[in-house]
Design an enzyme around this catalytic site. Structure first.
Site, short mmCIF file in Angstrom:
data_model
loop_
_atom_site.label_atom_id
_atom_site.label_comp_id
_atom_site.label_asym_id
_atom_site.label_seq_id
_atom_site.Cartn_x
_atom_site.Cartn_y
_atom_site.Cartn_z
CG ASN A 10 -3.88 -44.57 -2.84
OD1 ASN A 10 -5.04 -44.20 -2.79
ND2 ASN A 10 -2.91 -43.84 -3.37
CE LYS A 12 -2.46 -44.82 -7.06
NZ LYS A 12 -1.28 -44.42 -7.77
CG HIS A 95 -0.51 -40.36 -2.98
ND1 HIS A 95 -0.25 -40.14 -4.31
CD2 HIS A 95 -0.34 -41.70 -2.78
CE1 HIS A 95 0.05 -41.30 -4.89
NE2 HIS A 95 0.00 -42.25 -3.98
CD GLU A 97 -1.40 -40.80 -7.74
OE1 GLU A 97 -2.50 -40.97 -7.19
OE2 GLU A 97 -0.71 -41.75 -8.18
CD GLU A 167 3.34 -44.16 -2.02
OE1 GLU A 167 2.91 -45.29 -2.23
OE2 GLU A 167 2.69 -43.13 -2.27
N GLY A 173 2.92 -46.30 -10.01
CA GLY A 173 2.07 -46.56 -11.18
C GLY A 173 2.86 -46.79 -12.46
CB SER A 213 5.44 -50.52 -9.17
OG SER A 213 5.06 -49.43 -9.97
C1 PEP Z 1 0.32 -45.43 -4.58
O1 PEP Z 1 -0.70 -45.04 -5.10
O2 PEP Z 1 0.62 -45.00 -3.46
C2 PEP Z 1 1.14 -46.41 -5.27
C3 PEP Z 1 2.26 -46.82 -4.71
O3 PEP Z 1 0.69 -46.88 -6.48
P1 PEP Z 1 1.25 -48.13 -7.31
O4 PEP Z 1 1.37 -49.28 -6.34
O5 PEP Z 1 0.24 -48.37 -8.37
O6 PEP Z 1 2.59 -47.74 -7.85
#
Ligand code: PEP
Length: 250
Positions: A10, A12, A95, A97, A167, A173, A213
């Site tokens: 992803n 972003k 997501h 976000e 998630e 992040g 992460s």
């Molecule tokens: C994500 O954007 O779905 C995500 C899991 O980000 P990160 O791996 O940076 O935590």
């Protein structure tokens, strides 16, 4: 039949079209693995150039979002038809976000999921709890509610092809990866929930990713869990490390 792993990046709001092409070129040789479905979910403006750069490789270019209406006066939005015409197969929906900054709800997620299926797109449906919810011990209840609403009016045949990304919001992040046990526990609970909504065959077929992460070092143990069918990867998908995540079996 064993479920094929799916590992999606992803991106972003990162990478200009020029940078996107350069990143695809850089990662191309590193993400070769025919045992895994490899997806780069990229900003809408990068889809077409990234698709061209990925031609002839095992990389699928996906989208990070879409709107639930067919077409019309929805300035700034991208429709499922547009994604299909550009050659997209996978689209991230809901997501955290998007839920946090763009007011997406379980109900809008459901509308988007239905529209994606209507046009033959495979949704990567995100769910996850906040730190407060985890500390209050309501993680599983919360996730079950998100899943039940996301899948309203989705048929079993459609659900079998869906991807769910678990998630935990506190792990996105932040560098804090859920423990393998925490990730497996929730992914298993999601599979039970799908079995309750549909049946055992649907639960067995649906693919459930962990996201939050994920790194080259955490991927092997996470992806070895019985209910974790790959990952949704943010930060590390923009780096050569993504190749190591895709080739987590070494
Ligand atoms: C994500 O954007 O779905 C995500 C899991 O980000 P990160 O791996 O940076 O935590």
């Amino acid at each position: 039949m064993a479920r094929k792993k799916i590992i999606a990046g992803n991106w972003k709001m990162n990478m200009t079209p020029t940078e996107a092409v350069a990143l695809v070129e850089e990662l191309k040789p590193l993400v070769v693995n025919n045992n895994v479905d490899v997806v780069f979910c990229v900003p809408a403006i990068d889809i077409i150039p990234a698709m061209k750069a990925a031609e002839g490789t095992n990389i699928n270019i996906g989208a990070e979002n879409m709107y639930f209406e067919e077409k019309g006066a929805f300035t700034g939005e991208i429709s499922s038809n547009m994604l299909v015409d550009a050659g997209v197969k996978y689209v991230i929906i809901g997501h955290s976000e998007r839920r946090e900054y763009f007011a997406e709800t379980d109900e809008t997620v459901n509308k988007k999921v239905l529209k994606a299926f209507e046009h033959g797109l495979t949704p990567i449906i995100c769910c996850g709890e906040s730190l407060t919810q985890r500390e209050q011990g309501i993680t599983i209840d919360w996730i079950r509610q998100q899943i039940k609403i996301a899948f309203l009016n989705v048929t079993a045949d459609q659900a079998k092809t869906a991807v769910i990304a678990y998630e935990p919001i506190w792990a996105i992040g932040t560098g804090k990866v859920a423990t393998t046990e925490q990730a497996q526990e929730v992914c298993a609970a999601i599979r039970v929930c799908i079995a309750e909504i549909y049946d055992a065959a649907t639960a067995e077929a649906i693919r459930i990713q962990y996201g939050g992460s994920v790194s080259a070092s955490s991927a092997p143990e996470l992806f070895a869990q019985p209910d974790i069918d790959g990952g949704l990867v943010g930060g590390a998908s923009l780096k050569p490390d993504f190749g190591k995540i895709v080739n987590y079996e070494g």
